[in-house]
Design an enzyme around this catalytic site. Structure first.
Site, PDB file in Angstrom:
ATOM      1  CD  GLU A 175      21.058   1.170  -7.547  1.00  0.00           C
ATOM      2  OE1 GLU A 175      20.672   2.203  -8.128  1.00  0.00           O
ATOM      3  OE2 GLU A 175      21.672   1.188  -6.475  1.00  0.00           O
TER       4      GLU A 175
ATOM      5  NE  ARG B 130      -1.389   8.620  15.000  1.00  0.00           N
ATOM      6  CZ  ARG B 130      -1.426   8.996  16.262  1.00  0.00           C
ATOM      7  NH1 ARG B 130      -0.736   8.338  17.179  1.00  0.00           N
ATOM      8  NH2 ARG B 130      -2.140  10.038  16.628  1.00  0.00           N
TER       9      ARG B 130
END
Ligand code: ADE
Length: 231
Positions: free
Chosen positions: A116, A154
């Protein structure tokens, strides 16, 4: 870049970092990924990391007295504590601009939640940059951390084969257009042809066609990209 990942499930990452571009970045020394099992900081015999929520309710909550020491210990491994990022659906939503800013960091420390969520005092004490990857609920922050790592990697010079190949990506450098369609051989497949303009070697015409396609695609699919202020 140095990336430390704190998780209860380090095994989730092993294939991810040992394949493809990421493995290349690790081999070339552009990236170091270190996995840390938060459970190593649990000090009771059951290695308890979570407990029932105060006030009652479903699920389990990650304990502040386990998580905070584990993060602090990992941050202390290196002289530079790095930028601490908590993956949580309550964070700001990841986008290319956030990725570009994270790509400038020397060290990222990624904190992945489960169940949770964390005891809120983890956030209050550590003051992490809280990042979500979208308005949906995952089982935990691990897959979100992978998305973040891939997006940031990237942008690190040398990680992609062609140094420039992320420069013109959709959403990069303020570019907010979708990319034009791509084709490769065969010239014809099931009656569908590669657009003639891409085959005639006229670079100005090709560029113009791509620009038009980008505009058209963005207008049709993501008109919000034209309207949206840069977040
Ligand atoms: N943990 C669970 N869901 C998440 C999400 N959408 N983004 C980041 N972390 C998460």
């Amino acid at each position: 870049m140095l990336v430390d990942i704190l998780t209860l499930f380090p095994g989730i990452f092993t294939g991810f970092i040992s394949e493809s571009l990421l493995a290349g970045a690790v081999r070339n020394g552009l990236l170091t990924v270190r996995l840390h099992n938060m459970r190593d900081w649990a000090d009771d015999k059951h290695n308890t990391m979570d407990d029932t929520p105060a006030g009652g309710g479903a699920g389990m909550v990650l304990k502040v007295d386990r998580v905070v020491p584990s993060v602090e210990a990992v941050q202390a491994i290196d002289g530079d504590a790095g930028k601490l990022v908590m993956l949580t659906p309550q964070g700001r939503t990841l986008n290319q601009r956030i990725a570009e800013s994270l790509a400038k960091e020397r060290r990222l420390v990624l904190l992945c939640g489960r169940y949770e969520g964390f005891d809120d005092r983890v956030r209050q004490i550590l003051n992490p940059d809280e990042i979500s990857i979208g308005d949906y609920i995952l089982n935990g922050g691990e897959t979100a951390a992978m998305v973040l790592i891939e997006t940031v990697m990237r942008l690190i010079p040398g990680v992609l084969g062609d140094r420039d190949s992320s420069k013109f990506d959709s959403f990069s450098n303020g570019n907010r257009l979708l990319e034009s369609p791509q084709f490769t051989r065969p010239r014809e497949y099931r009656g569908l042809q590669i657009p003639e303009v891409l085959l005639n070697g006229n670079h100005a015409a090709i560029e113009k066609w791509r620009q038009e396609q980008s505009q058209k695609l963005t207008r049709e699919r993501r008109p919000d990209l034209f309207d949206r202020e840069r977040e």
